[in-house]
Design a protein around this motif. Structure first.
Motif, PDB file in Angstrom:
ATOM      1  N   SER A 190      69.128 120.148  35.301  1.00 24.32           N
ATOM      2  CA  SER A 190      70.301 119.866  34.479  1.00 24.32           C
ATOM      3  C   SER A 190      70.479 118.355  34.423  1.00 24.32           C
ATOM      4  N   LYS A 233      59.838 110.256  37.769  1.00 27.87           N
ATOM      5  CA  LYS A 233      58.408 110.369  37.439  1.00 27.87           C
ATOM      6  C   LYS A 233      58.052 111.743  36.897  1.00 27.87           C
TER       7      LYS A 233
ATOM      8  N   TYR B 231      71.629 114.338  42.056  1.00 25.00           N
ATOM      9  CA  TYR B 231      71.579 112.877  42.006  1.00 25.00           C
ATOM     10  C   TYR B 231      72.654 112.363  41.065  1.00 25.00           C
ATOM     11  N   LEU B 233      73.571 109.275  39.176  1.00 29.53           N
ATOM     12  CA  LEU B 233      72.922 108.020  38.817  1.00 29.53           C
ATOM     13  C   LEU B 233      73.888 107.072  38.142  1.00 29.53           C
ATOM     14  N   VAL B 256      72.182 114.452  37.678  1.00 28.68           N
ATOM     15  CA  VAL B 256      70.991 115.284  37.542  1.00 28.68           C
ATOM     16  C   VAL B 256      70.972 116.305  38.660  1.00 28.68           C
ATOM     17  N   LYS B 257      70.765 117.567  38.295  1.00 28.77           N
ATOM     18  CA  LYS B 257      70.707 118.621  39.306  1.00 28.77           C
ATOM     19  C   LYS B 257      69.414 119.394  39.150  1.00 28.77           C
ATOM     20  N   PHE B 258      68.697 119.527  40.251  1.00 19.11           N
ATOM     21  CA  PHE B 258      67.494 120.355  40.258  1.00 19.11           C
ATOM     22  C   PHE B 258      67.840 121.647  40.972  1.00 19.11           C
ATOM     23  N   LEU B 267      58.722 121.270  43.183  1.00 16.35           N
ATOM     24  CA  LEU B 267      58.469 119.849  42.904  1.00 16.35           C
ATOM     25  C   LEU B 267      57.014 119.509  43.217  1.00 16.35           C
ATOM     26  N   ALA B 276      54.303 115.889  35.862  1.00 16.74           N
ATOM     27  CA  ALA B 276      54.855 114.723  36.535  1.00 16.74           C
ATOM     28  C   ALA B 276      53.705 113.829  36.968  1.00 16.74           C
ATOM     29  N   ASP B 277      54.045 112.578  37.285  1.00 13.93           N
ATOM     30  CA  ASP B 277      53.041 111.670  37.818  1.00 13.93           C
ATOM     31  C   ASP B 277      52.823 111.990  39.286  1.00 13.93           C
ATOM     32  N   LEU B 280      54.928 111.649  43.086  1.00 14.17           N
ATOM     33  CA  LEU B 280      56.248 111.912  42.542  1.00 14.17           C
ATOM     34  C   LEU B 280      57.201 110.838  43.054  1.00 14.17           C
ATOM     35  N   SER B 281      58.326 110.672  42.380  1.00 22.68           N
ATOM     36  CA  SER B 281      59.259 109.624  42.779  1.00 22.68           C
ATOM     37  C   SER B 281      59.742 109.800  44.217  1.00 22.68           C
ATOM     38  N   LEU B 283      62.543 109.295  45.274  1.00 23.08           N
ATOM     39  CA  LEU B 283      63.882 109.894  45.258  1.00 23.08           C
ATOM     40  C   LEU B 283      63.803 111.386  45.570  1.00 23.08           C
ATOM     41  N   LEU B 284      62.700 112.013  45.158  1.00 28.55           N
ATOM     42  CA  LEU B 284      62.523 113.440  45.389  1.00 28.55           C
ATOM     43  C   LEU B 284      61.784 113.708  46.695  1.00 28.55           C
ATOM     44  N   GLU B 299      72.251 100.731  40.942  1.00 30.73           N
ATOM     45  CA  GLU B 299      71.264  99.681  40.718  1.00 30.73           C
ATOM     46  C   GLU B 299      71.600  98.498  41.603  1.00 30.73           C
ATOM     47  N   ALA B 306      65.552 101.245  41.027  1.00 28.81           N
ATOM     48  CA  ALA B 306      66.787 101.773  41.614  1.00 28.81           C
ATOM     49  C   ALA B 306      66.569 101.970  43.098  1.00 28.81           C
TER      50      ALA B 306
END
Lengths: 281, 311
Positions: A190, A233, B231, B233, B256-258, B267, B276-277, B280-281, B283-284, B299, B306
């Protein structure tokens, strides 16, 4: 018109109705009431409380059309009289459905005379009732109902356009919900943007006067995707957009709609009428 | 047609009531039974993790369960008489505490009890999300008094899966070694079953690179089971070179909600699926080691990337 707001509507596309007459609506009410009551006897519909009688009411909805060439919108309601514990009789609307056509010029061009075109149908209430009403309409007017599914492409259009609409109060976040396909575990994402920031972004992107172009919608979405990618990413463009919520309305790809503001109702219906027409063709 | 289970349920309920009456069952038995039920179905609740810290110079005493119970009860009851407090110890040294709260005027509400799970050898307590947060400070005080700690704080870590929360804070999952040098590709049975013979060398080495990076970042073993990550942001919106017209603004506020039945596994599968790359970021990927799944990202001035800011 307030009763249309803040309710969940299931969306359908409907083919033109053969020999439907606005003058015969009282007769249709009687026939359909009898039909619904008969179906209920078969035990197909739900019963809440002690059912005294079921009534179906046909009426027209004024103001829900785009041009004069659009047919007047029709509202069908099922009212149920029940008896409360204290013995009082109460009549309540248990199901509503309405047909409309907003700026449906394209469809109206080649339609033979005996047909009425109301390609968009919205239903609120028990699905069993929707099925009964749908069956009667299909038998009586030789039409066909199908669930209106909305593609990610069209959802993106709605996200962009509706974010751009200015609201006086109750501005809510523009929320996009993505479902990730092709992985063993289900994953939903979301992504909700503060209404002011979403609107500011759209205002920067939207340049052409009086119309919205595909390029602008694509750019708006690309901006959102790249901001997301910078942090996580993850390529949101590779996932499936399934639901869009804005201050104006929220809509799900399965064909579920909730309208939150009456100010832009016609705009919303115009978009959905177009999708319904495309699905019929 | 659905089978009507009601007569069967009623019969069982009546038999249970009769059994209780015959054996003079009290609230205490009912409460302990409630604990057993919630222990069995612990994943129905959402658990929040709390971390306790020792007062300076504090020593690790040998844990005395009786003293713990006494001190806990005393601290709560000195502020609130109308409570029901019960304890039960389970395997792996988990102490379950059930508290039903009342007020100065009302009896305890047995249907909205709070559950606390405490492992005496650790500074962590797991509290099931109680609807009434006003009793939380009292509960926290009672915990630190009873366990001889100085302070307690709520961590940004929540999940249905209690065992996974324990895995994360007790560091029981297979951890990754945070190195800057990629590990050499080891002998493992990772060759896919059906290797497409047309797969050219570039694709193959990229696939292998993704697998290797994924293993470095997520580790080899099964991931702890979390259902969501959130998250908030407040970072700047930066445009790509192609989006020349889009101006940068102060901050682009998003939430943002996963969500997933098994978030970390989901993930982990994103890069191999091409969505995804790799890597992964952070952040995750930092979720297990930072032991949090709720984040506020701001920031940092003058820095493009970030960075995490603790609330």
């Amino acid at each position: 018109m307030a009763f249309l707001l803040r309710k969940q509507w299931a969306l359908y596309s409907v083919t033109p109705l053969y020999k439907f007459s606005y003058a015969n609506m009282k007769e249709y009410s009687r026939h359909l009431s009898a039909f619904v009551a008969a179906e209920k006897q078969k035990g197909l519909a739900m019963v809440v409380g002690i059912d005294l009688s079921i009534k179906v009411i046909f009426s027209t909805l004024l103001g829900l059309k785009g041009t004069d060439r659009d047919q007047a919108a029709i509202l069908v309601q099922i009212a149920s009289k029940t008896q409360t514990i204290s013995g009082k009789e109460e009549e309540k609307v248990v199901w509503s459905g309405w047909f409309c056509c907003v700026f449906g010029d394209e469809l109206l061009e080649n339609v033979p005379e005996d047909f009425i075109c109301l390609p968009l149908f919205l239903a609120n209430g028990a699905e069993t009732y929707t099925a009964i009403i749908g069956t009667w309409f299909q038998k009586t007017f030789d039409c066909c109902f199908s669930r209106l599914t909305i593609s990610p492409l069209n959802l993106a259009w709605m996200a962009a356009m509706w974010t751009g609409y200015k609201v006086d109060s109750h501005a809510v976040a523009t929320e996009l919900i993505f479902s990730v396909p092709c992985i063993p575990q289900r994953l939903d994402i979301s992504y909700a943007i503060h209404p002011e920031d979403a609107q500011a972004l759209w205002d920067t992107v939207q340049n052409t006067q009086g119309e919205v172009t595909q390029e602008e919608v694509d750019l708006f979405m690309d901006c959102l995707y790249s901001h997301f990618h910078r942090h996580f990413k993850i390529h949101l463009s590779a996932t499936r957009l399934v639901k869009v919520s804005t201050s104006i309305a929220s809509v799900h790809s399965d064909g579920n709609l909730k309208i939150l503001q009456s100010k832009y109702l016609i705009g919303v219906l115009m978009l959905l009428t177009e999708l319904a027409i495309l699905q019929i063709q | 047609r659905r089978l009507d289970m009601r007569p069967l349920k009623e019969a069982i309920a009546e038999a249970v009531v009769q059994l209780c009456q015959e054996n003079l069952a009290s609230i205490k038995e009912a409460a302990v039974l409630d604990i057993v039920y919630n222990h069995t179905f612990q994943n129905k609740r959402v658990w929040t993790v709390y971390q306790m810290t020792k007062a300076t110079g504090g020593e690790t005493d040998i844990f005395d369960f009786t003293a713990f119970k006494r001190k806990f009860k005393r601290r709560i009851q000195s502020s609130l008489i109308n409570v029901t407090i019960n304890f039960k110890e389970f395997e792996d040294n988990a102490i379950w505490i059930r508290i039903a709260w009342g007020t100065s005027y009302t009896k305890p509400n047995q249907y909205k009890a709070t559950y606390v799970v405490y492992h005496s050898q650790t500074p962590y307590a797991f509290i099931s999300k109680s609807i009434n947060r006003s009793n939380l400070p009292l509960l926290c005080q009672a915990l630190i008094v009873a366990s001889n700690y100085g302070d307690i704080r709520e961590m940004e870590l929540r999940s249905h899966c209690l065992d996974s929360l324990k895995d994360i804070v007790f560091k029981r999952y297979s951890q990754t070694f945070q190195t800057h040098h990629p590990k050499p590709l080891q002998e493992r049975n990772v060759a896919p079953e059906n290797v497409d013979p047309r797969l050219i060398q570039e694709d193959k080495s990229e696939k292998e690179r993704i697998q290797r990076v994924n293993r470095e970042v997520f580790g080899d073993g099964p991931q702890p089971k979390l259902e969501f990550a959130q998250y908030k942001l407040e970072t700047m919106f930066k445009s790509n070179p192609k989006m020349v017209n889009v101006s940068e603004r102060e901050s682009f506020r998003c939430l943002v909600k996963f969500s997933s039945p098994h978030l970390l596994e989901a993930l982990k599968s994103l890069a191999p699926a091409g969505m995804a790359d790799a890597p992964l970021s952070p952040l995750l990927t930092c979720i297990p080691h930072k032991a949090r799944n709720y984040f506020k990202i701001k920031e940092r001035k003058g820095v493009l990337a970030a960075s995490l800011v603790s609330p």
